[in-house]
Design a protein around this motif. Structure first.
Motif, PDB file in Angstrom:
ATOM      1  N   VAL A   8       1.294  -8.683   1.542  1.00 51.54           N
ATOM      2  CA  VAL A   8       1.789  -7.322   1.375  1.00 51.54           C
ATOM      3  C   VAL A   8       2.041  -6.649   2.706  1.00 51.54           C
ATOM      4  N   TRP A   9       1.303  -7.065   3.753  1.00 49.81           N
ATOM      5  CA  TRP A   9       1.486  -6.413   5.048  1.00 49.81           C
ATOM      6  C   TRP A   9       2.810  -6.791   5.696  1.00 49.81           C
ATOM      7  N   THR A  10       3.387  -7.914   5.283  1.00 45.18           N
ATOM      8  CA  THR A  10       4.744  -8.242   5.728  1.00 45.18           C
ATOM      9  C   THR A  10       5.727  -7.190   5.207  1.00 45.18           C
ATOM     10  N   TYR A  11       5.579  -6.818   3.943  1.00 46.53           N
ATOM     11  CA  TYR A  11       6.472  -5.834   3.344  1.00 46.53           C
ATOM     12  C   TYR A  11       6.213  -4.438   3.921  1.00 46.53           C
ATOM     13  N   VAL A  12       4.946  -4.132   4.183  1.00 44.01           N
ATOM     14  CA  VAL A  12       4.638  -2.846   4.817  1.00 44.01           C
ATOM     15  C   VAL A  12       5.284  -2.775   6.195  1.00 44.01           C
ATOM     16  N   GLY A  13       5.191  -3.872   6.962  1.00 44.85           N
ATOM     17  CA  GLY A  13       5.799  -3.907   8.293  1.00 44.85           C
ATOM     18  C   GLY A  13       7.303  -3.748   8.236  1.00 44.85           C
TER      19      GLY A  13
ATOM     20  N   LEU B 299      -0.812   7.370  12.229  1.00 45.36           N
ATOM     21  CA  LEU B 299      -0.437   6.691  10.990  1.00 45.36           C
ATOM     22  C   LEU B 299      -0.229   5.204  11.219  1.00 45.36           C
ATOM     23  N   LEU B 300       0.573   4.873  12.241  1.00 41.37           N
ATOM     24  CA  LEU B 300       0.841   3.467  12.514  1.00 41.37           C
ATOM     25  C   LEU B 300      -0.432   2.738  12.946  1.00 41.37           C
ATOM     26  N   GLY B 301      -1.275   3.429  13.744  1.00 41.19           N
ATOM     27  CA  GLY B 301      -2.533   2.802  14.148  1.00 41.19           C
ATOM     28  C   GLY B 301      -3.430   2.520  12.955  1.00 41.19           C
ATOM     29  N   GLY B 302      -3.479   3.457  12.007  1.00 36.96           N
ATOM     30  CA  GLY B 302      -4.286   3.234  10.803  1.00 36.96           C
ATOM     31  C   GLY B 302      -3.764   2.079   9.979  1.00 36.96           C
TER      32      GLY B 302
ATOM     33  N   ILE C  70      -5.840  -1.380   9.097  1.00 35.77           N
ATOM     34  CA  ILE C  70      -6.047  -1.862   7.727  1.00 35.77           C
ATOM     35  C   ILE C  70      -5.563  -3.308   7.599  1.00 35.77           C
ATOM     36  N   GLY C  71      -4.390  -3.583   8.160  1.00 33.02           N
ATOM     37  CA  GLY C  71      -3.868  -4.945   8.123  1.00 33.02           C
ATOM     38  C   GLY C  71      -4.779  -5.927   8.835  1.00 33.02           C
TER      39      GLY C  71
END
Length: 340
Positions: free
Chosen positions: A256-261, A298-301, A305-306
């Motif tokens: 899912v983190w691929t899609y978030v990125g 936001l991006l750091g958070g 999480i990732g």
């Protein structure tokens, strides 16, 4: 008082040990396997209810295999005292508290039965249901699940979180876990041998039961309150148990983190195009730093999480790579063959 055969730890599987029942008895042997952890208050009540129910099942021999999972109270002493009086009761004492999943694995490894029934010591699962599981097995099924018809004995919060867990797990995992089905079930020796072949040391037994498959039926029942004592699963332990279930049978939390990125990168490109266009149309202004700080946080958070999700999987790889045993046995207690 009858003497017990106290056997020190032995890495050999239970199938290599002689059976205490007389040879030539064609009736199938049912192994009721029960992890115990600080359940001294419920031991006498447990055997007072379970043994009569097992004796009522026609054409079945049985044993009750108790695994003491490092109890700090008088649980082991009470279990050994009962094993002294009843040759159908065996006790396996682990070297420390390894957790319920490991204790259940030890119980399945040590069971000698043609049929194996995992069971909880708190008696929330009525022993009378075991007979219904056996009758369903006689119809030709390899696995018979005991599904809770309701969870009235649980708190509203526990019922809600359990519903969320099953739905979220089955949504993200390729393997579907039957809802409202715990460890209480019946399965054949063939299924038990299949479970023994699974090599992982971090074991999520509900998932492993589902993974091996086999022909399966369901028996529904109403769950009761605990007979005595308190639950050993705190909210934190239940949370960790849920995380174990997600990470054991799904890689979607990683993917899912691929899609978030991709989504964040797309938003950044759109934002950059808008800034260029606005500068060309309206000139350059001097914005404040609030929006910049918000974007950085936001991006750091999101990144942290990732990294945390990735860390869960790396941690599992790290623990599995050590190839430590799932449990260690300190001693086994059972009556000598001459007294059986």
């Amino acid at each position: 008082m009858r003497s017990l055969n106290e056997t020190p730890a032995d890495p050999a599987l239970a199938s290599a040990k002689p059976s205490p029942w007389r040879k030539g008895d064609a009736r199938p042997l049912l192994s009721l396997v029960v992890p115990f952890y600080n359940e001294a208050d419920v031991v006498e009540v447990f055997f007072g209810q379970v043994i009569p129910e097992l004796e009522r099942i026609a054409d079945i021999r049985f044993e009750v295999l108790c695994v003491n999972d490092g109890s700090a109270d008088a649980t082991l002493d009470k279990l050994v005292a009962i094993a002294q009086q009843d040759p159908r009761v065996r006790v396996v004492d682990l070297t420390r508290n390894f957790g319920k999943e490991a204790a259940l694995s030890a119980a399945i490894d040590e069971a000698r039965g043609d049929l194996i029934v995992p069971f909880d010591a708190d008696l929330q699962d009525p022993p009378s249901v075991i007979a219904a599981l056996v009758e369903k097995w006689r119809e030709g099924y390899d696995v018979v699940l005991a599904r809770r018809r309701n969870r009235d004995a649980d708190s509203a919060l526990k019922k809600l979180t359990a519903r969320w867990f099953y739905r979220m797990h089955n949504a993200v995992a390729d393997l579907q876990i039957p809802e409202n089905v715990g460890d209480f079930r019946l399965f054949t020796r063939e299924v038990g041998e299949a479970l023994k072949r699974l090599p992982e040391c971090r074991r999520f037994m509900k998932g492993l039961f589902a993974w091996v498959g086999f022909r399966t039926a369901v028996v529904e029942y109403a769950r009761a309150p605990r007979a005595a004592g308190e639950s050993k699963f705190s909210g934190w332990k239940l949370w960790n148990f849920a995380v174990e279930g997600f990470t054991s049978f799904s890689t979607l939390p990683l993917r899912v983190w691929t899609y978030v990125g991709v989504a964040v990168a797309f938003f950044a490109l759109c934002r950059a195009a808008w800034l260029v266009l606005r500068t060309l149309l309206y000139g350059v202004d001097v914005p404040g730093y609030a929006s910049l700080a918000t974007a950085i946080l936001l991006l750091g958070g999101i990144q942290l999480i990732g990294i945390g999700v990735l860390g869960e999987y790396v941690g599992r790889i790290y623990l599995e790579s050590k190839k430590r045993p799932v449990y260690l046995i300190r001693r086994r207690y059972e009556q000598r063959a001459a007294n059986a």
